[in-house]
Motif scaffolding. Structure first.
Motif, PDB file in Angstrom:
ATOM      1  N   GLY A   1      10.461  20.476  16.159  1.00 17.98           N
ATOM      2  CA  GLY A   1      10.928  19.108  16.023  1.00 17.98           C
ATOM      3  C   GLY A   1      12.346  19.006  15.499  1.00 17.98           C
ATOM      4  N   ARG A   2      12.933  20.121  15.151  1.00  9.52           N
ATOM      5  CA  ARG A   2      14.324  20.153  14.680  1.00  9.52           C
ATOM      6  C   ARG A   2      15.149  20.916  15.711  1.00  9.52           C
TER       7      ARG A   2
ATOM      8  N   SER B   1      11.965  22.044   6.915  1.00 10.92           N
ATOM      9  CA  SER B   1      12.288  20.767   6.272  1.00 10.92           C
ATOM     10  C   SER B   1      13.774  20.406   6.300  1.00 10.92           C
ATOM     11  N   GLU B   2      14.620  21.304   6.745  1.00 13.19           N
ATOM     12  CA  GLU B   2      16.069  21.090   6.713  1.00 13.19           C
ATOM     13  C   GLU B   2      16.657  21.300   8.109  1.00 13.19           C
ATOM     14  N   ASP B   3      17.650  20.492   8.468  1.00 10.32           N
ATOM     15  CA  ASP B   3      18.430  20.761   9.670  1.00 10.32           C
ATOM     16  C   ASP B   3      19.495  21.778   9.321  1.00 10.32           C
TER      17      ASP B   3
ATOM     18  N   GLU C   1      10.287  33.387  16.074  1.00 10.42           N
ATOM     19  CA  GLU C   1       9.589  32.139  15.741  1.00 10.42           C
ATOM     20  C   GLU C   1      10.480  30.924  15.975  1.00 10.42           C
ATOM     21  N   LEU C   2      11.761  31.049  15.670  1.00  9.79           N
ATOM     22  CA  LEU C   2      12.702  29.953  15.933  1.00  9.79           C
ATOM     23  C   LEU C   2      12.880  29.747  17.431  1.00  9.79           C
ATOM     24  N   ALA C   3      12.990  30.839  18.166  1.00 12.26           N
ATOM     25  CA  ALA C   3      13.209  30.758  19.613  1.00 12.26           C
ATOM     26  C   ALA C   3      12.028  30.109  20.330  1.00 12.26           C
ATOM     27  N   THR C   4      10.820  30.335  19.825  1.00 15.66           N
ATOM     28  CA  THR C   4       9.627  29.794  20.476  1.00 15.66           C
ATOM     29  C   THR C   4       9.162  28.473  19.874  1.00 15.66           C
TER      30      THR C   4
END
Length: 135
Positions: free
Chosen positions: A85-86, A53-55, A76-79
């Motif tokens: 969407g961020r 929910s946050e950039d 999870e961030l890398a994939t």
């Protein structure tokens, strides 16, 4: 803080460590570090919610958390499984596991940097400044 202030997500389960990191960053001589907005998360679950929910520009990611290993979140961030969407934040692994294979595993999971615990305040500021400059 300005509208352009960088945002850092500190993922750390120890409240005292979160407080100390925030204090060090808020007193940094480097303006971008000092003016950064520091969000925090005490677990992977809270971090996932905030990243959804946050950039965020930078994640300081403890590896040993009560609900799992920080490398899971880095992967999870890398994939794109988290924060889809961020923009992908820069991820710095923060850990006392300093063996070469630990560093390799962090980089393979998608971390952009590595900070060994224990670290000096100046080392924390330098790593944050270096990685914020990449955003």
């Amino acid at each position: 803080m300005t509208a352009e202030s960088p945002r850092i997500l500190l993922v750390e389960d120890e409240e005292l460590n979160r407080t100390l990191v925030k204090a060090v960053l808020s007193r940094a001589e480097i303006i971008a570090v000092r003016e950064a907005e520091v969000l925090d998360a005490s677990s992977l679950a809270v971090a996932r919610t905030k990243l959804g929910s946050e950039d965020v520009d930078l994640v300081l990611l403890d590896m040993n958390l009560p609900d799992g290993n920080g490398l899971t979140l880095a992967s999870e961030l890398a994939t794109g499984k988290v924060g889809a969407g961020r923009r992908k934040p820069v991820v710095v692994a923060v850990t006392a596991s300093v063996l070469p294979q630990d560093r390799a595993a962090a980089l393979e999971a998608g971390c952009d940097g590595f900070l060994d615990k224990p670290y000096a305040a100046a080392d924390l500021v330098a790593v944050v400044a270096e990685h914020l400059s990449k955003r």
